[in-house]
Design a protein around this motif. Sequence first.
Motif, PDB file in Angstrom:
ATOM      1  N   GLU A   1      40.156  37.751  33.700  1.00  0.00           N
ATOM      2  CA  GLU A   1      40.510  36.997  34.846  1.00  0.00           C
ATOM      3  C   GLU A   1      41.714  37.079  35.384  1.00  0.00           C
ATOM      4  O   GLU A   1      42.013  37.174  36.870  1.00  0.00           O
ATOM      5  CB  GLU A   1      40.391  35.416  34.340  1.00  0.00           C
ATOM      6  CG  GLU A   1      40.387  34.501  35.328  1.00  0.00           C
ATOM      7  CD  GLU A   1      39.934  32.884  35.037  1.00  0.00           C
ATOM      8  OE1 GLU A   1      40.098  32.057  35.552  1.00  0.00           O
ATOM      9  OE2 GLU A   1      39.900  32.834  33.696  1.00  0.00           O
ATOM     10  N   HIS A   2      42.863  37.232  34.523  1.00  0.00           N
ATOM     11  CA  HIS A   2      44.275  37.245  35.081  1.00  0.00           C
ATOM     12  C   HIS A   2      44.460  38.555  35.825  1.00  0.00           C
ATOM     13  O   HIS A   2      44.918  38.510  37.003  1.00  0.00           O
ATOM     14  CB  HIS A   2      45.162  37.067  34.156  1.00  0.00           C
ATOM     15  CG  HIS A   2      46.593  37.142  34.307  1.00  0.00           C
ATOM     16  ND1 HIS A   2      47.054  35.865  35.137  1.00  0.00           N
ATOM     17  CD2 HIS A   2      47.746  37.817  34.336  1.00  0.00           C
ATOM     18  CE1 HIS A   2      48.568  35.982  35.444  1.00  0.00           C
ATOM     19  NE2 HIS A   2      48.846  37.227  35.042  1.00  0.00           N
ATOM     20  N   GLY A   3      43.840  39.636  35.468  1.00  0.00           N
ATOM     21  CA  GLY A   3      43.903  40.919  36.008  1.00  0.00           C
ATOM     22  C   GLY A   3      42.765  41.275  37.182  1.00  0.00           C
ATOM     23  O   GLY A   3      42.673  42.362  37.713  1.00  0.00           O
ATOM     24  N   ASP A   4      42.024  40.043  37.251  1.00  0.00           N
ATOM     25  CA  ASP A   4      40.861  40.278  38.326  1.00  0.00           C
ATOM     26  C   ASP A   4      40.125  41.514  38.066  1.00  0.00           C
ATOM     27  O   ASP A   4      39.798  42.595  39.024  1.00  0.00           O
ATOM     28  CB  ASP A   4      41.260  40.349  39.867  1.00  0.00           C
ATOM     29  CG  ASP A   4      40.130  40.080  40.815  1.00  0.00           C
ATOM     30  OD1 ASP A   4      39.319  39.670  40.568  1.00  0.00           O
ATOM     31  OD2 ASP A   4      40.401  40.728  42.043  1.00  0.00           O
ATOM     32  N   PHE A   5      39.698  41.818  36.632  1.00  0.00           N
ATOM     33  CA  PHE A   5      39.365  43.132  36.329  1.00  0.00           C
ATOM     34  C   PHE A   5      37.544  42.972  36.086  1.00  0.00           C
ATOM     35  O   PHE A   5      37.154  42.143  35.826  1.00  0.00           O
ATOM     36  CB  PHE A   5      39.650  43.386  35.191  1.00  0.00           C
ATOM     37  CG  PHE A   5      39.015  44.715  34.311  1.00  0.00           C
ATOM     38  CD1 PHE A   5      39.123  45.770  34.979  1.00  0.00           C
ATOM     39  CD2 PHE A   5      38.195  44.592  33.244  1.00  0.00           C
ATOM     40  CE1 PHE A   5      38.657  47.085  34.350  1.00  0.00           C
ATOM     41  CE2 PHE A   5      37.429  45.637  32.769  1.00  0.00           C
ATOM     42  CZ  PHE A   5      37.698  46.983  33.150  1.00  0.00           C
ATOM     43  N   ASP A   6      36.776  43.727  36.893  1.00  0.00           N
ATOM     44  CA  ASP A   6      35.425  43.845  36.814  1.00  0.00           C
ATOM     45  C   ASP A   6      35.091  45.246  36.606  1.00  0.00           C
ATOM     46  O   ASP A   6      35.585  46.168  37.381  1.00  0.00           O
ATOM     47  CB  ASP A   6      34.858  43.519  38.019  1.00  0.00           C
ATOM     48  CG  ASP A   6      33.322  43.423  38.199  1.00  0.00           C
ATOM     49  OD1 ASP A   6      32.879  44.034  37.257  1.00  0.00           O
ATOM     50  OD2 ASP A   6      32.483  43.212  39.371  1.00  0.00           O
ATOM     51  N   PRO A   7      34.467  45.544  35.340  1.00  0.00           N
ATOM     52  CA  PRO A   7      34.396  46.996  35.145  1.00  0.00           C
ATOM     53  C   PRO A   7      33.358  47.604  35.796  1.00  0.00           C
ATOM     54  O   PRO A   7      33.184  48.919  35.570  1.00  0.00           O
ATOM     55  CB  PRO A   7      34.004  46.736  33.479  1.00  0.00           C
ATOM     56  CG  PRO A   7      33.550  45.616  33.151  1.00  0.00           C
ATOM     57  CD  PRO A   7      34.207  44.621  34.393  1.00  0.00           C
TER      58      PRO A   7
END
Length: 241
Positions: free
Chosen positions: A215-221
Motif C-alpha cells: 500500500e505504501h509503495g502503491d504496488f500492484d503486481p
Amino acid sequence: MGRSRHAMGEREKELLENSVEEVAEFDRPHRVLSRGQVAERSTMLIEGYILRTISERERRYVVGIHVPGDFVDLHAYALKRLDHDVVTIGPTKVGFVTHERIGYIHENHPHLSRLFWFSTLLDAAIHRQWTLKLEQLKASRRVAHRLAEIWKRLEMVGLGRPNGFRSPLTQTDLADMCGTTPIHMNRALSELRREDIAEFRRGLVIVRDRAKLEEHGDFDPAYLYGGEGPLSVRHELDDDR
C-alpha cells in the motif's frame, strides 16, 4: 519460471537449457556488457542479481534489476549495442547463449521465439512502471515499491521468503534505483522502519506487514503478468499448433 516457463513444452525447455554454451561465476561486481559494446551473445541469470546501469555526469543510475531466471539482455540480439551497462552485484552465476543460437531458435522454433519476445516485452512493462512510480511517489514510497516488486519477482521463481528477501543491494544501489541520494535513501529507509513497514539491514529486507508495504509503495503486481491479476497470462501463450 515467472517469465512464461509454464507455456514451454518439455522439448523447448531442453532446447533452451542446452543453448547455454558457457557458464561463468563472479564473486565481485562484473560488467557483463558495456554500453556501446557489440553483443554476440545474451545472458541468462542463473543465480544472484544483475543491474542495468547508466552513468552520466559522474552519477550512476540503476534503470533495471534482474533476478534468477531472467534472460537479461535478450534484446541485444536485435539491437547489437545497448544504451546501458549490464553489471553483476554480489556472487552471481550466469549462462551465455550465442546470438547464432538464438537466430536458430527464431528460424526453427517459432513458439519458443514468441516466448523470448514475451520475456523482452515484460522487461519493457517493468520499465514503464518504474518510470510511472518515479514520477508519482516520494522517496520512501518509491523504495517500498521497488522492494515489493523484487520480493514478488523472487516469489515467482520460487526464491521468496515468508517475511522478505536477502540480496547484495546497498543503500547506494537503492538510491540509484529510486533517483535519489544515499542520504535521502537513508531517511526513506528510516521512515519505513519507524512506520513498522520494512527494515533494510546489510541487504536483508525484513517486512513486518506485506499489505502495508504494498500500500505504501502503491504496488500492484499486475504489470508482472503473473498470478491472478487482470493481466495474468494463463493459456494465451501455449503452443496452439
